[in-house]
Write a protein that holds these residues in place. Structure first.
Motif, PDB file in Angstrom:
ATOM      1  N   HIS A 147       0.805  -1.212   0.000  1.00 29.36           N
ATOM      2  CA  HIS A 147       0.000   0.000   0.000  1.00 29.36           C
ATOM      3  C   HIS A 147       0.845   1.273   0.000  1.00 29.36           C
ATOM      4  O   HIS A 147       0.307   2.379   0.021  1.00 29.36           O
ATOM      5  CB  HIS A 147      -0.937   0.003   1.209  1.00 29.36           C
ATOM      6  CG  HIS A 147      -2.006  -1.039   1.116  1.00 29.36           C
ATOM      7  ND1 HIS A 147      -2.852  -1.357   2.162  1.00 29.36           N
ATOM      8  CD2 HIS A 147      -2.365  -1.854   0.089  1.00 29.36           C
ATOM      9  CE1 HIS A 147      -3.689  -2.318   1.793  1.00 29.36           C
ATOM     10  NE2 HIS A 147      -3.405  -2.634   0.540  1.00 29.36           N
ATOM     11  N   ASN A 148       2.155   1.117  -0.010  1.00 30.51           N
ATOM     12  CA  ASN A 148       3.036   2.288  -0.062  1.00 30.51           C
ATOM     13  C   ASN A 148       3.553   2.560  -1.475  1.00 30.51           C
ATOM     14  O   ASN A 148       4.118   3.613  -1.738  1.00 30.51           O
ATOM     15  CB  ASN A 148       4.238   2.088   0.874  1.00 30.51           C
ATOM     16  CG  ASN A 148       3.818   2.007   2.327  1.00 30.51           C
ATOM     17  OD1 ASN A 148       2.987   2.782   2.791  1.00 30.51           O
ATOM     18  ND2 ASN A 148       4.383   1.044   3.055  1.00 30.51           N
ATOM     19  N   ASP A 149       3.352   1.602  -2.374  1.00 35.93           N
ATOM     20  CA  ASP A 149       3.844   1.758  -3.747  1.00 35.93           C
ATOM     21  C   ASP A 149       2.855   1.101  -4.699  1.00 35.93           C
ATOM     22  O   ASP A 149       2.817  -0.115  -4.835  1.00 35.93           O
ATOM     23  CB  ASP A 149       5.233   1.134  -3.896  1.00 35.93           C
ATOM     24  CG  ASP A 149       5.830   1.359  -5.279  1.00 35.93           C
ATOM     25  OD1 ASP A 149       5.234   2.123  -6.065  1.00 35.93           O
ATOM     26  OD2 ASP A 149       6.880   0.775  -5.577  1.00 35.93           O
ATOM     27  N   PHE A 150       2.055   1.929  -5.376  1.00 34.46           N
ATOM     28  CA  PHE A 150       1.058   1.426  -6.310  1.00 34.46           C
ATOM     29  C   PHE A 150       1.571   1.411  -7.748  1.00 34.46           C
ATOM     30  O   PHE A 150       0.845   1.005  -8.651  1.00 34.46           O
ATOM     31  CB  PHE A 150      -0.215   2.278  -6.225  1.00 34.46           C
ATOM     32  CG  PHE A 150      -0.982   2.095  -4.941  1.00 34.46           C
ATOM     33  CD1 PHE A 150      -1.925   1.091  -4.818  1.00 34.46           C
ATOM     34  CD2 PHE A 150      -0.740   2.911  -3.845  1.00 34.46           C
ATOM     35  CE1 PHE A 150      -2.637   0.917  -3.639  1.00 34.46           C
ATOM     36  CE2 PHE A 150      -1.434   2.743  -2.658  1.00 34.46           C
ATOM     37  CZ  PHE A 150      -2.390   1.736  -2.555  1.00 34.46           C
ATOM     38  N   GLY A 151       2.807   1.881  -7.951  1.00 40.30           N
ATOM     39  CA  GLY A 151       3.380   1.826  -9.282  1.00 40.30           C
ATOM     40  C   GLY A 151       3.604   3.194  -9.896  1.00 40.30           C
ATOM     41  O   GLY A 151       3.377   4.230  -9.269  1.00 40.30           O
ATOM     42  N   GLN A 152       4.059   3.182 -11.154  1.00 45.10           N
ATOM     43  CA  GLN A 152       4.383   4.399 -11.888  1.00 45.10           C
ATOM     44  C   GLN A 152       3.272   4.726 -12.883  1.00 45.10           C
ATOM     45  O   GLN A 152       2.467   3.862 -13.249  1.00 45.10           O
ATOM     46  CB  GLN A 152       5.710   4.228 -12.637  1.00 45.10           C
ATOM     47  CG  GLN A 152       6.872   3.788 -11.761  1.00 45.10           C
ATOM     48  CD  GLN A 152       7.207   4.791 -10.689  1.00 45.10           C
ATOM     49  OE1 GLN A 152       7.339   5.970 -10.971  1.00 45.10           O
ATOM     50  NE2 GLN A 152       7.359   4.317  -9.460  1.00 45.10           N
ATOM     51  N   THR A 153       3.261   5.977 -13.350  1.00 41.93           N
ATOM     52  CA  THR A 153       2.250   6.421 -14.294  1.00 41.93           C
ATOM     53  C   THR A 153       2.790   7.572 -15.125  1.00 41.93           C
ATOM     54  O   THR A 153       3.819   8.172 -14.780  1.00 41.93           O
ATOM     55  CB  THR A 153       0.964   6.862 -13.562  1.00 41.93           C
ATOM     56  OG1 THR A 153       0.008   7.316 -14.529  1.00 41.93           O
ATOM     57  CG2 THR A 153       1.250   7.986 -12.585  1.00 41.93           C
ATOM     58  N   SER A 154       2.100   7.879 -16.218  1.00 42.01           N
ATOM     59  CA  SER A 154       2.507   8.999 -17.065  1.00 42.01           C
ATOM     60  C   SER A 154       1.738  10.267 -16.748  1.00 42.01           C
ATOM     61  O   SER A 154       1.928  11.296 -17.403  1.00 42.01           O
ATOM     62  CB  SER A 154       2.301   8.638 -18.548  1.00 42.01           C
ATOM     63  OG  SER A 154       0.936   8.353 -18.809  1.00 42.01           O
ATOM     64  N   VAL A 155       0.837  10.248 -15.741  1.00 45.92           N
ATOM     65  CA  VAL A 155       0.071  11.443 -15.369  1.00 45.92           C
ATOM     66  C   VAL A 155       0.575  11.988 -14.035  1.00 45.92           C
ATOM     67  O   VAL A 155       1.188  11.273 -13.240  1.00 45.92           O
ATOM     68  CB  VAL A 155      -1.442  11.139 -15.277  1.00 45.92           C
ATOM     69  CG1 VAL A 155      -1.963  10.584 -16.586  1.00 45.92           C
ATOM     70  CG2 VAL A 155      -1.739  10.188 -14.131  1.00 45.92           C
ATOM     71  N   GLY A 156       0.306  13.254 -13.812  1.00 47.58           N
ATOM     72  CA  GLY A 156       0.691  13.873 -12.547  1.00 47.58           C
ATOM     73  C   GLY A 156       2.187  13.850 -12.325  1.00 47.58           C
ATOM     74  O   GLY A 156       2.976  14.123 -13.239  1.00 47.58           O
ATOM     75  N   THR A 157       2.579  13.491 -11.119  1.00 52.98           N
ATOM     76  CA  THR A 157       3.995  13.452 -10.758  1.00 52.98           C
ATOM     77  C   THR A 157       4.694  12.190 -11.266  1.00 52.98           C
ATOM     78  O   THR A 157       5.911  12.071 -11.144  1.00 52.98           O
ATOM     79  CB  THR A 157       4.149  13.502  -9.230  1.00 52.98           C
ATOM     80  OG1 THR A 157       3.488  12.358  -8.660  1.00 52.98           O
ATOM     81  CG2 THR A 157       3.553  14.781  -8.657  1.00 52.98           C
TER      82      THR A 157
END
Length: 298
Positions: A147-157
């Protein structure tokens, strides 16, 4: 006394490991966690679905949608899923799952930040038919243990702060981009990881046979859209329409795209892929505007 305490501690540790593993397995079984998940930026068409169905020992396949979006007011993104069906089911902690295309259930770590009945606005969610959602529940998922790391994304930060679950009708995508798969022979299997790695390699090889056709179709679609879109340098509306077209295409394929405003010319669209790569960057430059007047394409 010290030896006695040490023995109790050792016995406790020996017992705790199997108990924790069994607790985890019980949770996975209760939620019917999928054995394998397939995602595709190009979508999973009928040929892909047939390839998946034809794999050895496939028991159940659930198709759905997902996209990353940003909740208005915060910088991090969340991953938005359509309801998973019979596989990888969500466990409701409070409230309920979404029933309409304007409802959403958020992961339980966001409880307190958001509340039941609150309306949130999702931004930059490529493939979402709606932007405003009412929070109707909070859920847990066996697909997200950390619950501390849900992964990476190309939106937001670039960092995910959680996930949300809505209905399939909340998406405007024409093809599924997510498949969850379960197999018939995985219960109480000691060599589970080895078998899944083998099946993953086989499935990836079979699905990759469709990549060339998908690439050509995507290329033709983008080329046609650009050719039919007027982009006169002196007409801000037509330039903006083309910027949006290219921006949507890039972000839907995992790039981060930002418009840089200019006081002397039209905006510039800057897109990045794999910004953390250690090698020297490859830069591709192009122009979006033309000398042709609006109406020429038609």
């Amino acid at each position: 006394m010290l030896m006695l305490l040490g023995t109790f501690s050792f016995v406790g540790l020996k017992i705790t490991g199997p108990d924790m593993r069994q607790t985890g397995l019980n949770y996975f079984n209760q939620t019917h966690l999928a054995d394998m998940t397939v995602t595709s930026a190009y979508g999973l068409n009928q040929a892909d679905q047939k390839t998946i169905a034809d794999q050895a020992r496939v028991k159940t396949v659930n198709y759905g949608y997902f996209t990353d979006a940003k909740i208005k007011g915060i910088t991090n993104g969340i991953r938005v899923f359509s309801n998973s069906g019979s596989l990888s089911q969500y466990k409701v902690v409070a409230g309920r799952l979404a029933k309409t295309d304007t409802e959403i259930a958020l992961n339980n770590t966001l409880k307190g930040t958001y509340h039941l009945g609150e309306t949130i606005t999702l931004q930059d969610g490529t493939g979402l038919a709606k932007t405003k959602f009412r929070v109707v529940g909070f859920v847990k998922s066996a697909e997200f243990i950390n619950h501390n790391d849900f992964g990476q994304t190309s939106v937001g930060t670039g960092q995910l702060s959680g996930f949300g679950v809505t209905t399939k009708r909340a998406f405007s995508l024409t093809e599924y981009n997510l498949a969850r798969i379960s197999y018939r022979d995985t219960a109480k299997l000691n060599a589970y990881t080895k078998l899944m790695n083998k099946r993953q390699a086989t499935l990836l090889k079979d699905l990759n046979q469709h990549r060339a056709a998908k690439y050509q179709a995507a290329k033709a679609s983008l080329s046609t859209a650009l050719i039919n879109q007027d982009t006169n340098a002196l007409d801000a509306a037509s330039v903006d329409a083309t910027l949006t077209l290219v921006e949507d295409f890039l972000t839907s394929h995992g790039l981060t795209a930002v418009r840089e405003q200019s006081t002397t010319a039209n905006p510039v669209l800057v897109a990045d892929l794999n910004e953390t790569a250690p090698s020297a960057p490859l830069i591709l430059l192009g122009h979006l505007d033309t000398i042709f007047s609006v109406g020429t394409a038609k």
